[in-house]
Design an enzyme around this catalytic site. Structure first.
Site, PDB file in Angstrom:
ATOM      1  N   SER A 138       0.853  -1.192   0.000  1.00 10.99           N
ATOM      2  CA  SER A 138       0.000   0.000   0.000  1.00 10.99           C
ATOM      3  C   SER A 138       0.880   1.230   0.000  1.00 10.99           C
ATOM      4  O   SER A 138       2.006   1.205   0.525  1.00 10.99           O
ATOM      5  CB  SER A 138      -0.886   0.015   1.254  1.00 10.99           C
ATOM      6  OG  SER A 138      -1.551   1.259   1.409  1.00 10.99           O
ATOM      7  N   TYR A 151      -2.656  -1.226  10.267  1.00 10.48           N
ATOM      8  CA  TYR A 151      -2.686  -1.492   8.819  1.00 10.48           C
ATOM      9  C   TYR A 151      -1.423  -0.949   8.165  1.00 10.48           C
ATOM     10  O   TYR A 151      -0.732  -1.657   7.421  1.00 10.48           O
ATOM     11  CB  TYR A 151      -3.921  -0.858   8.190  1.00 10.48           C
ATOM     12  CG  TYR A 151      -3.986  -1.016   6.691  1.00 10.48           C
ATOM     13  CD1 TYR A 151      -4.551  -2.144   6.112  1.00 10.48           C
ATOM     14  CD2 TYR A 151      -3.466  -0.039   5.835  1.00 10.48           C
ATOM     15  CE1 TYR A 151      -4.593  -2.309   4.736  1.00 10.48           C
ATOM     16  CE2 TYR A 151      -3.509  -0.195   4.453  1.00 10.48           C
ATOM     17  CZ  TYR A 151      -4.081  -1.329   3.914  1.00 10.48           C
ATOM     18  OH  TYR A 151      -4.106  -1.485   2.545  1.00 10.48           O
TER      19      TYR A 151
END
Length: 247
Positions: A138, A151
């Site tokens: 990400s 995350y």
């Protein structure tokens, strides 16, 4: 990485980025196995498609991963590409003591899951022609969104792990990192229609164009993610952190 004639396993293939990658690679002449927890979503992905298969997998269960790896190799012995895409994203309030189940589940799904599945399939993949592993990280691996701290941390760890994996498997398995920006998917509630997020179709179009380059980049970076990927190098890291925190 070659883009046709593969047998590809994609985790999290029942929705979002995983589903669209599965469909695009299948259209290019690849056999694709989609894996995930929800058989209904997986069957919807493969419905009416030639050479697409659905298999249930909970990446949070290490025993299930080992059993799954044995089964997928037995049923698809020509498997030569693994795309570790499954993941979860949870908001967390760090300003007070709290239940840590969201943090722990995120670490298991986003980091231990890919590590365990890669480990279970490395010996098989290393013996296959044109073998590749694609880890989906990400942009938040490089600039954290403060509302989703675990995350971000798992994706930063997956980036680092991917670099080590690439060095150790050099000459045996091609290792690629796919780094999405904020994309309109159902990763979080309402995200698929959120303004300012990259439309999923546009993201996949750009990703597939990068996969088609004569020499596949070791990092698949769409233009939209460059601001995050190179924030520290280009001297705007603090600005990017603040921008994400106030978004």
């Amino acid at each position: 990485m070659k883009t046709t004639g593969n047998t590809i396993l994609i985790t999290g293939g029942g929705s979002g980025i995983g589903r669209e990658l599965a469909l695009r690679f299948n259209e290019l002449g690849n056999k694709v196995v989609v894996a995930g927890r929800r058989i209904d979503a997986l069957e919807e992905t493969v419905a009416g498609r030639h050479d697409m298969h659905a298999m249930v997998l909970d990446v949070g269960d290490p025993q299930a991963i080992r059993a799954f790896a044995e089964r997928v190799v037995a049923e698809h012995p020509d498997l030569n590409v693994l795309i570790n895409n499954a993941g979860i994203m949870r908001r967390e309030d760090l300003t007070r003591s709290r239940d840590l189940s969201d943090s722990e589940q995120t670490i298991v799904a986003n980091l231990l899951g890919p590590i365990r599945l890669t480990n279970a399939l490395t010996d098989h993949l290393a013996g296959q022609p044109d073998a590749a592993i694609v880890n989906v990280s990400s942009g938040l691996a490089f600039v954290p969104l403060s509302a989703t701290p675990t995350y971000n941390a798992t994706k930063a760890a997956l980036h680092s792990y991917t670099v080590s994996l690439r060095e150790q498997l050099k000459g045996k398995i091609e290792i690629i990192e796919l780094v999405p920006p904020a994309v309109q998917t159902e990763l979080t509630p309402g995200q698929s229609t959120r303004d300012g997020y990259m439309p999923l179709g546009d993201f996949i179009d750009e990703v597939m164009a990068l996969f088609h380059e004569e020499s596949t980049p070791k990092e698949i970076l769409v233009e939209r993610v460059d601001f995050l990927r190179w924030a520290e190098r280009d001297g705007h890291f603090d600005q990017a952190v603040e921008m994400l925190s106030t978004h």
